[in-house]
Design an enzyme around this catalytic site. Sequence first.
Site, short mmCIF file in Angstrom:
data_model
loop_
_atom_site.label_atom_id
_atom_site.label_comp_id
_atom_site.label_asym_id
_atom_site.label_seq_id
_atom_site.Cartn_x
_atom_site.Cartn_y
_atom_site.Cartn_z
N SER A 140 -11.00 -11.17 -9.62
CA SER A 140 -11.40 -9.80 -9.26
C SER A 140 -12.68 -9.45 -9.99
O SER A 140 -12.90 -9.89 -11.13
CB SER A 140 -10.30 -8.83 -9.68
OG SER A 140 -10.78 -7.50 -9.66
N TYR A 153 -4.36 -6.48 -16.22
CA TYR A 153 -4.83 -7.13 -14.98
C TYR A 153 -6.22 -7.72 -15.18
O TYR A 153 -6.48 -8.87 -14.79
CB TYR A 153 -4.83 -6.07 -13.88
CG TYR A 153 -5.39 -6.48 -12.54
CD1 TYR A 153 -4.58 -7.00 -11.54
CD2 TYR A 153 -6.74 -6.27 -12.23
CE1 TYR A 153 -5.08 -7.32 -10.28
CE2 TYR A 153 -7.25 -6.59 -10.98
CZ TYR A 153 -6.43 -7.11 -10.01
OH TYR A 153 -6.93 -7.42 -8.76
P1 NAD Z 1 -1.34 -6.56 -2.00
O1 NAD Z 1 -0.60 -5.83 -3.08
O2 NAD Z 1 -1.65 -5.86 -0.73
O3 NAD Z 1 -0.53 -7.90 -1.65
C1 NAD Z 1 -0.11 -8.76 -2.66
C2 NAD Z 1 1.02 -9.64 -2.15
O4 NAD Z 1 1.43 -10.49 -3.22
C3 NAD Z 1 2.25 -8.83 -1.72
O5 NAD Z 1 2.67 -9.26 -0.44
C4 NAD Z 1 3.28 -9.17 -2.80
O6 NAD Z 1 4.63 -9.19 -2.32
C5 NAD Z 1 2.83 -10.56 -3.24
N1 NAD Z 1 3.33 -10.90 -4.58
C6 NAD Z 1 3.37 -10.12 -5.68
N2 NAD Z 1 3.97 -10.76 -6.68
C7 NAD Z 1 4.32 -11.99 -6.21
C8 NAD Z 1 4.99 -13.11 -6.77
N3 NAD Z 1 5.46 -13.09 -8.04
N4 NAD Z 1 5.17 -14.21 -6.01
C9 NAD Z 1 4.75 -14.23 -4.73
N5 NAD Z 1 4.12 -13.20 -4.14
C10 NAD Z 1 3.92 -12.10 -4.87
O7 NAD Z 1 -2.63 -7.15 -2.72
P2 NAD Z 1 -4.14 -7.33 -2.21
O8 NAD Z 1 -4.87 -6.08 -2.48
O9 NAD Z 1 -4.16 -7.93 -0.86
O10 NAD Z 1 -4.65 -8.40 -3.28
C11 NAD Z 1 -4.61 -9.79 -3.03
C12 NAD Z 1 -5.34 -10.51 -4.16
O11 NAD Z 1 -6.67 -10.01 -4.27
C13 NAD Z 1 -4.71 -10.30 -5.54
O12 NAD Z 1 -4.88 -11.46 -6.33
C14 NAD Z 1 -5.53 -9.17 -6.11
O13 NAD Z 1 -5.49 -9.15 -7.52
C15 NAD Z 1 -6.89 -9.55 -5.58
N6 NAD Z 1 -7.86 -8.46 -5.53
C16 NAD Z 1 -7.63 -7.35 -4.77
C17 NAD Z 1 -8.59 -6.35 -4.71
C18 NAD Z 1 -8.41 -5.13 -3.89
O14 NAD Z 1 -9.19 -4.16 -4.06
N7 NAD Z 1 -7.45 -5.07 -2.97
C19 NAD Z 1 -9.78 -6.49 -5.43
C20 NAD Z 1 -9.99 -7.63 -6.19
C21 NAD Z 1 -9.02 -8.61 -6.23
C1 4PL Z 2 -13.56 -2.56 -8.09
O1 4PL Z 2 -9.09 -5.88 -8.18
O2 4PL Z 2 -11.99 -4.96 -7.95
C2 4PL Z 2 -10.09 -1.34 -7.90
C3 4PL Z 2 -7.91 -2.70 -7.80
N1 4PL Z 2 -11.44 -1.38 -7.97
O3 4PL Z 2 -7.75 -4.12 -7.90
C4 4PL Z 2 -8.97 -4.70 -8.00
C5 4PL Z 2 -12.08 -2.56 -8.00
C6 4PL Z 2 -9.35 -2.49 -7.89
C7 4PL Z 2 -11.38 -3.77 -7.97
C8 4PL Z 2 -9.97 -3.68 -7.95
#
Ligand code: NAD
Ligand code: 4PL
Length: 247
Positions: A140, A153
């Site tokens: 992230s 995180y």
């Molecule tokens: P989300 O919460 O919409 O989906 C995450 C999924 O992971 C869910 O379906 C959940 O059930 C599953 N999960 C959680 N714990 C688990 C476990 N122990 N084993 C198996 N599955 C598990 O998340 P998202 O926003 O789609 O994020 C996906 C990835 O992208 C993550 O690694 C998150 O940290 C990263 N990320 C997200 C953002 C954002 O803004 N959405 C930004 C940067 C990074």
């Molecule tokens: C810029 O990884 O990258 C909120 C929540 N804002 O999870 C993230 C920023 C979130 C991010 C993320």
Amino acid sequence: MIDRLAGKIALVTGAAQGIGKAIAERLTADGATVFVADINGQGAKAAAAAIGGKARAVTADISDPKSVASMFDEIGKAGGIDILVNNASIVPFIAWDDVDLEHWRKIIDVNLTGTFIVTRAATDQMRAASKPGRVISISSNTFFAGTPNMAAYVAAKGGVIGFTRALATELGKYDITANAVTPGLIESDGVKASPHNGAFDFVGMLQALKGKGQPEHIADVVSFLSSDDARWITGQTINVDAGMVRY
Ligand code: NAD
Ligand code: 4PL
């Protein structure tokens, strides 16, 4: 571009929704057989059914080695893994004053140690089959920005980048690459249901490109890193955040 992952077997963790689901959908469109894994088994089934094609649902908790081992038994029977996408994580929104040891341990256990558990099993399976392989881990851009309300995180996501750098060194001799992707704020299912959804105006102000980040913006880059075009890239971190941070 069409079918550039034909014949490949991919695993996407946390693929019931959000970014993981979009990645699973894209890799399926690229021709791969995709295991759609999630701790939410019903959600994984629904996502695999919605994606269609060769997508297959599997229930697995990335922080539980037994659960991960049985998932890899199943993937092994299907021919063995070529591409691992470490996407599953918990995305908390928690004030610093509420970050206690229990929260810290939970986030490190799932987001960092879970990534290790799955990567260990996946790369052992690749090596046993003498297959070249790809490990793509979703970190992230909060690691660069030090974003508020997610201290554990941010630390775990920095750990994922460090692990990726070491893994690239350890596994290069087996023709296995390891790279990380750092999304900025993305309008995923998880974000839409959380207080992070209120941050788009602020984040948009910092972005060079305007608009809300979408799961497909990340899936496109994961597809590239999974493809033969990325064969000379390893140990790297690709930032995909509309230019919010520059490093
Ligand atoms: P989300 O919460 O919409 O989906 C995450 C999924 O992971 C869910 O379906 C959940 O059930 C599953 N999960 C959680 N714990 C688990 C476990 N122990 N084993 C198996 N599955 C598990 O998340 P998202 O926003 O789609 O994020 C996906 C990835 O992208 C993550 O690694 C998150 O940290 C990263 N990320 C997200 C953002 C954002 O803004 N959405 C930004 C940067 C990074
Ligand atoms: C810029 O990884 O990258 C909120 C929540 N804002 O999870 C993230 C920023 C979130 C991010 C993320």
